[in-house]
Write an enzyme that holds these catalytic residues in place. Structure first.
Site, PDB file in Angstrom:
ATOM      1  CG  ASP A  68     -17.110  47.086  94.261  1.00 16.59           C
ATOM      2  OD1 ASP A  68     -17.903  46.142  94.333  1.00 16.59           O
ATOM      3  OD2 ASP A  68     -16.096  47.171  94.971  1.00 16.59           O
ATOM      4  CG  ASN A 137      -5.570  49.387  99.494  1.00 16.42           C
ATOM      5  OD1 ASN A 137      -6.715  49.073  99.805  1.00 16.42           O
ATOM      6  ND2 ASN A 137      -5.221  49.692  98.258  1.00 16.42           N
ATOM      7  CG  HIS A 139      -9.932  48.653  98.590  1.00 17.27           C
ATOM      8  ND1 HIS A 139      -8.858  48.024  98.003  1.00 17.27           N
ATOM      9  CD2 HIS A 139     -10.917  47.735  98.618  1.00 17.27           C
ATOM     10  CE1 HIS A 139      -9.186  46.784  97.698  1.00 17.27           C
ATOM     11  NE2 HIS A 139     -10.430  46.571  98.065  1.00 17.27           N
ATOM     12  CD  GLU A 144      -7.633  50.380  95.220  1.00 17.97           C
ATOM     13  OE1 GLU A 144      -7.360  50.302  96.438  1.00 17.97           O
ATOM     14  OE2 GLU A 144      -7.504  49.422  94.442  1.00 17.97           O
TER      15      GLU A 144
HETATM   16  C1  GLP Z   1     -12.378  43.755  96.751  1.00 16.12           C
HETATM   17  C2  GLP Z   1     -13.759  44.446  96.689  1.00 16.12           C
HETATM   18  C3  GLP Z   1     -14.160  45.024  98.006  1.00 16.12           C
HETATM   19  C4  GLP Z   1     -13.825  44.005  99.087  1.00 16.12           C
HETATM   20  C5  GLP Z   1     -12.341  43.892  99.219  1.00 16.12           C
HETATM   21  C6  GLP Z   1     -11.885  42.862 100.226  1.00 16.12           C
HETATM   22  O1  GLP Z   1     -11.437  44.309  95.909  1.00 16.12           O
HETATM   23  N1  GLP Z   1     -13.934  45.423  95.689  1.00 16.12           N
HETATM   24  O2  GLP Z   1     -15.521  45.375  98.000  1.00 16.12           O
HETATM   25  O3  GLP Z   1     -14.348  44.432 100.313  1.00 16.12           O
HETATM   26  O4  GLP Z   1     -11.702  43.741  97.981  1.00 16.12           O
HETATM   27  O5  GLP Z   1     -12.015  41.572  99.719  1.00 16.12           O
HETATM   28  P1  GLP Z   1     -11.921  40.286 100.598  1.00 16.12           P
HETATM   29  O6  GLP Z   1     -13.179  40.231 101.400  1.00 16.12           O
HETATM   30  O7  GLP Z   1     -11.843  39.155  99.605  1.00 16.12           O
HETATM   31  O8  GLP Z   1     -10.700  40.403 101.447  1.00 16.12           O
END
Ligand code: GLP
Length: 246
Positions: A68, A137, A139, A144
């Protein structure tokens, strides 16, 4: 099938996840790796860099496709995922930058940006190993919670909770982009193998809900229950609510 691998802390989680990626790279030198951003995989990338520096890993034939990207951030913006990947991995190993792909957040026309990225992923011949983090959440990538599981790359409006969670990386909450391009759920599910990393007590509830609850687009990661080869490497804190079930 989901295999849970429990690590005592973040560092051990990172090493174990790097083991899985290293094994993939050794078994298939020209692997297509699906890569992820977020704070959780940073330690995993650091381990891969260390192993590359020791001479144990070779990225020269690897192709990578990232999940992404924020819409509207330029490549030189230090919060873009393009920048993140260069900073944490690509600039530190011998990967050919021409074989690394991140959705292009600078393309204003969403339909064009998404179609272009789907074509890039298709042209790689398919992802051998997809690395994932997990949002609070549920995702994955930036898919989402929704009414349906989105298939291909699409433009999403980020949930307020995601904007709040990611605000820590920006100077202020107002600077967090509100939209992003993300691979779809079908593309993620098409990967031959999936490796998820999860760390911290704040992920314990969503880990239990996603992998021991119903499969629903309201919890996008729950779809992974239907994939045939998923490994989730988590630390004790992230697995605290499922420890009696794994
Ligand atoms: C972000 C990314 C995801 C990631 C997630 C968790 O928004 N787009 O790919 O897995 O949130 O992030 P973190 O590892 O900092 O908790």
């Amino acid at each position: 099938m989901i295999k849970f691998v429990c690590a005592k802390d973040y560092d051990e989680m990172s090493r174990k996840a790097a083991n899985v990626i290293s094994a993939q790279m050794v078994m298939k030198a020209n692997s297509v790796l699906g890569l992820a951003t977020g704070s959780t995989p940073i330690g995993t990338y650091a381990c891969l860099v260390e192993r590359y520096e020791k001479g144990d890993l070779d990225f020269s034939k690897i192709t990578s496709v990232n999940l992404d990207e924020y819409k509207g951030l330029t490549h030189d913006n230090d919060q873009s995922y393009y920048y993140f990947m260069n900073d944490n991995l690509f600039s530190k190993v011998n990967i050919d930058l021409n074989n690394t792909y991140v959705p292009d957040g600078t393309i204003e026309d969403s339909a064009e940006a998404c179609a272009k990225y789907d074509e890039i992923v298709r042209a790689t011949g398919g992802v051998d190993l997809q690395l994932l983090g997990l949002g609070h959440n549920g995702h994955i990538g930036f898919n989402e919670p929704a009414e349906v599981f989105p298939k291909g790359t699409h433009c999403v409006t980020l949930a307020q909770s995601t904007i709040d969670a990611n605000a820590r990386f920006f100077a202020s909450k107002e600077e967090v982009p509100t939209q992003a391009y993300t691979m779809g759920i079908q593309t993620i599910m098409n990967a031959k193998k999936i490796l998820m990393v999860v760390s911290g007590a704040d992920k314990a509830d969503i880990v239990a809900k996603a992998f021991f609850g119903d499969v629903t687009p309201n919890v996008p990661a729950s779809i992974l229950q239907l994939h045939q080869d998923v490994t989730i490497v988590g630390d004790e804190a992230a697995f605290s609510k499922i420890k009696d079930m794994i």
